[in-house]
Scaffold this active site. Structure first.
Site, PDB file in Angstrom:
ATOM      1  N   GLY A   3       2.652 -18.221 -40.046  1.00  0.00           N
ATOM      2  CA  GLY A   3       3.988 -17.942 -40.548  1.00  0.00           C
ATOM      3  C   GLY A   3       4.861 -19.154 -40.768  1.00  0.00           C
ATOM      4  O   GLY A   3       5.831 -19.093 -41.533  1.00  0.00           O
ATOM      5  N   ASP A 183       2.151 -18.092 -31.162  1.00  0.00           N
ATOM      6  CA  ASP A 183       2.107 -19.541 -31.150  1.00  0.00           C
ATOM      7  C   ASP A 183       2.173 -20.093 -32.570  1.00  0.00           C
ATOM      8  O   ASP A 183       2.272 -19.350 -33.548  1.00  0.00           O
ATOM      9  CB  ASP A 183       0.907 -20.063 -30.348  1.00  0.00           C
ATOM     10  CG  ASP A 183      -0.430 -19.953 -31.085  1.00  0.00           C
ATOM     11  OD1 ASP A 183      -0.444 -19.798 -32.318  1.00  0.00           O
ATOM     12  OD2 ASP A 183      -1.471 -20.033 -30.413  1.00  0.00           O
ATOM     13  N   VAL A 185       0.298 -21.242 -34.850  1.00  0.00           N
ATOM     14  CA  VAL A 185      -0.628 -20.980 -35.956  1.00  0.00           C
ATOM     15  C   VAL A 185      -0.909 -19.489 -36.145  1.00  0.00           C
ATOM     16  O   VAL A 185      -1.896 -19.109 -36.768  1.00  0.00           O
ATOM     17  CB  VAL A 185      -1.954 -21.745 -35.769  1.00  0.00           C
ATOM     18  CG1 VAL A 185      -1.718 -23.227 -35.872  1.00  0.00           C
ATOM     19  CG2 VAL A 185      -2.627 -21.396 -34.446  1.00  0.00           C
ATOM     20  N   LYS A 186      -0.043 -18.628 -35.643  1.00  0.00           N
ATOM     21  CA  LYS A 186      -0.236 -17.190 -35.825  1.00  0.00           C
ATOM     22  C   LYS A 186       0.543 -16.687 -37.043  1.00  0.00           C
ATOM     23  O   LYS A 186       1.465 -17.347 -37.542  1.00  0.00           O
ATOM     24  CB  LYS A 186       0.213 -16.432 -34.570  1.00  0.00           C
ATOM     25  CG  LYS A 186      -0.651 -16.735 -33.349  1.00  0.00           C
ATOM     26  CD  LYS A 186      -2.107 -16.376 -33.573  1.00  0.00           C
ATOM     27  CE  LYS A 186      -2.949 -16.489 -32.300  1.00  0.00           C
ATOM     28  NZ  LYS A 186      -3.131 -17.872 -31.853  1.00  0.00           N
ATOM     29  N   THR A 187       0.182 -15.483 -37.499  1.00  0.00           N
ATOM     30  CA  THR A 187       0.836 -14.891 -38.670  1.00  0.00           C
ATOM     31  C   THR A 187       2.346 -14.814 -38.472  1.00  0.00           C
ATOM     32  O   THR A 187       3.122 -15.069 -39.394  1.00  0.00           O
ATOM     33  CB  THR A 187       0.267 -13.490 -38.952  1.00  0.00           C
ATOM     34  OG1 THR A 187      -1.142 -13.611 -39.199  1.00  0.00           O
ATOM     35  CG2 THR A 187       0.933 -12.858 -40.163  1.00  0.00           C
TER      36      THR A 187
END
Length: 397
Positions: A3, A183, A185-187
């Protein structure tokens, strides 16, 4: 996914609201807040989006798993069944509460094999923890049936699959408890953050207290609150929650982009006869965070992965040789390398993973490649990537 690629004015506005108050902590300082309670707002937004009664924000996906297990009373000597393919946080959270991680094989879903799960159940088993890796889910219907049969908890680790669904329910809401990671690097990202969701009020109350040193959060004087039981510090900050509050409102936007980009790539490489795809259980829809596919054998998968990297196709992962995500490189678990002495139950009950036969997992993970679906790609970039991937795979096979 992730995201942060699309950070914009919404995120800036929410963060500025917090900075304007000067209150970065989610609890206390009521008079200074000017009505700003970002963590509470995000919890309400999660409850609505995930169609559950309760959500508890915490500091990470790892802490979400830890808090979820503790909230259900899991502790020393209790066995938790988990997959061989996951992130190390899965067994870290289990060991953190003195419980015992029991690894079992994955199948062509790249998640828990229900038959292997049932074969691993003992009198000390308390939880089955499927991990919805790389955007898609375990065979939840079969796992739920097993949990009902043996009176076990079903805890969904949906940290990598927010937005996916099974039988019309958001992933994370199907089991007794569900966990998410926010975190970097999540969507959906908070920078650092996580959440526990549940429909059971007892688990919510326990999670609320346990994640904040056991505070009962009764009244408006934090110093006067009582401590019904021991707890620890797994709190999220208002700044992190503020970013997440903006991002949750954009989840459908992100999912739509992921699905579009995923389809372009899949339609290109599915023309290659040697390529097959991960099985999505009937009734499920993945989040399209990754494109997951199989090659005919391990050697071919390794050569294709190397060719993709050398050809400039980034963010494609060969998990079989990965330090973080597959049991083969978890020497610190196998050898119980810990700074402090672990509970005796762990030493007594932990299987000898140096001698375990996970060849059924190797059969699938050894042939699998997962390609991250980015949100920031232009349509031209996705189409060029699809053409390049197809050419490189065909040229390697």
């Amino acid at each position: 996914m992730p995201g942060f690629e699309l950070f914009g004015e919404q995120e800036k506005k929410q963060v500025q609201d917090v900075l304007d108050t000067g209150v970065l902590m989610r609890y206390g300082f009521d008079g200074m807040r000017n009505g700003q309670w970002k963590a509470l707002e995000l919890e309400k937004a999660l409850e609505k989006r995930m169609e559950v009664k309760h959500a508890q924000l915490v500091s990470s996906g790892t802490s979400a798993l830890t808090v979820a297990l503790a909230s259900a009373g899991i502790g020393a000597g209790d066995e938790v069944i988990m997959p061989t393919f996951t992130f190390v946080a899965s067994f870290e959270s289990i060991l953190a509460i003195g419980a015992v991680p029991v690894l079992v094989d994955v199948d062509d879903t790249l998640t828990l094999n229900p038959e292997a799960v049932e074969n691993a159940i003992t009198e000390k088993t308390k939880v089955v923890m499927p991990v919805h890796m790389c955007g898609s889910m375990a065979d939840l219907k079969a796992l739920k049936s097993i949990c009902d049969k043996y009176n076990l908890l079903l805890l969904e680790d949906a940290c990598q699959a927010i937005g996916g669904t099974f039988d019309g329910k958001p992933l994370g809401s199907y089991g007794d408890l569900g966990c998410f990671s926010f975190d970097y690097v999540k969507t959906i990202t908070c920078g650092e953050g996580g959440a526990v969701i549940t429909n059971k009020e007892k688990y919510k109350i326990n999670a609320d207290h346990y994640s904040d040193h056991g505070h009962d959060h009764v009244g408006k004087d934090r110093g006067a609150e009582t401590h019904p039981f021991l707890g620890y510090n797994y709190r999220i900050s208002e700044l992190n929650a503020a970013v997440g509050l903006a991002q949750i409102e954009r989840l459908d936007e992100f999912l739509s982009i992921q699905k579009k980009n995923y389809r372009i790539l899949r339609e290109a490489i599915e023309t290659i006869p040697e390529v097959t795809f991960r099985r999505v259980p009937e009734g499920g829809e993945e989040s399209y965070a990754f494109l997951n596919f199989f090659l005919p054998d391990e050697n071919t998968a390794k050569r294709v992965h190397q060719a993709l990297g050398n050809g400039g196709v980034d963010a494609c992962f060969y998990w079989y040789d990965n330090n973080w995500h597959y049991y083969r490189k978890w020497e610190h678990l196998t050898n119980l390398k810990s700074l402090g002495k672990l509970p005796q139950a762990v030493y007594n009950q932990l299987p000898d993973y140096s001698k375990s036969d996970f060849s059924k997992s190797d059969h699938w993970v050894g042939r699998a490649i997962s390609c991250l679906i980015k949100l920031g790609w232009s349509e031209t970039e996705v189409k060029e990537r699809a053409e390049k991937m197809t050419s490189l795979i065909q040229g390697t096979i």
